[in-house]
Design a protein around this motif. Structure first.
Motif, PDB file in Angstrom:
ATOM      1  N   LYS A  20     -26.827  41.451  81.865  1.00  0.00           N
ATOM      2  CA  LYS A  20     -25.858  42.069  80.966  1.00  0.00           C
ATOM      3  C   LYS A  20     -26.412  41.934  79.559  1.00  0.00           C
ATOM      4  N   ALA A  82     -20.990  45.214  72.124  1.00  0.00           N
ATOM      5  CA  ALA A  82     -20.903  46.179  73.219  1.00  0.00           C
ATOM      6  C   ALA A  82     -21.923  45.802  74.287  1.00  0.00           C
ATOM      7  N   GLN A 112     -19.630  48.930  78.272  1.00  0.00           N
ATOM      8  CA  GLN A 112     -18.388  48.207  77.984  1.00  0.00           C
ATOM      9  C   GLN A 112     -18.276  48.072  76.468  1.00  0.00           C
ATOM     10  N   LYS A 115     -14.629  44.089  72.789  1.00  0.00           N
ATOM     11  CA  LYS A 115     -13.204  43.792  72.872  1.00  0.00           C
ATOM     12  C   LYS A 115     -12.645  43.646  71.462  1.00  0.00           C
TER      13      LYS A 115
END
Length: 116
Positions: A20, A82, A112, A115
Motif C-alpha cells: 500500500k 491518498a 483511496q 480520510k
C-alpha cells in the motif's frame, strides 16, 4: 531498500503487489541542466508490505516505511495521505549494491482518497 535483487529483471507490478503506497507529497520534476519542468515527482511511503520475500536463514524483514519517489511524465496534483497505484509504470534497480529503485509512470491512480 532490501531484497530488490530478487527482482533483477524488474517486475514492478510483482514488487508492488501486496503493498500500500501512501502519498507524502508532490513536487515539480525538473531537468537538472535546464530547470525545465518535466512532470511531477510523487513521494510515497510503503505503508503496508504483505509481499513474501525469500529470506536468508533466520533473517526477517520487509520494505515497510521505505520511501518511493514516482516520476510522472505530466503535471498532476495528488493529495497527501491518498493511497495510490502508479499507472503504466516501469521500475529500474540501480546503485552500487543494486538496492535503489527508480519508478517512472504515465500517471497516478488514487485508490483511496485521504480520510478527512
Amino acid at each position: 531498500m532490501k531484497y530488490l535483487n530478487q527482482f533483477s529483471v524488474f517486475d514492478l507490478d510483482k514488487f508492488l503487489n501486496g503493498k500500500k503506497l501512501v502519498v507524502t507529497g508532490c513536487a515539480p520534476l525538473k531537468d537538472n541542466d535546464t530547470g525545465k519542468v518535466l512532470g511531477t515527482r510523487v513521494s510515497t511511503v510503503i505503508f503496508a508490505d504483505n509481499t513474501e520475500y525469500r529470506h536468508k536463514d533466520g533473517e526477517t524483514g520487509s520494505n515497510r516505511f521505505e520511501k518511493l519517489n514516482i516520476k510522472v511524465s505530466k503535471i498532476i496534483s495528488v493529495p497527501e495521505n491518498a493511497v495510490v497505484i502508479p499507472v503504466n509504470a516501469v521500475g529500474t534497480i540501480y546503485g552500487e549494491f543494486r538496492n535503489q529503485l527508480s519508478i517512472k509512470a504515465e500517471d497516478i491512480r488514487i485508490v483511496q482518497p485521504p480520510k478527512q
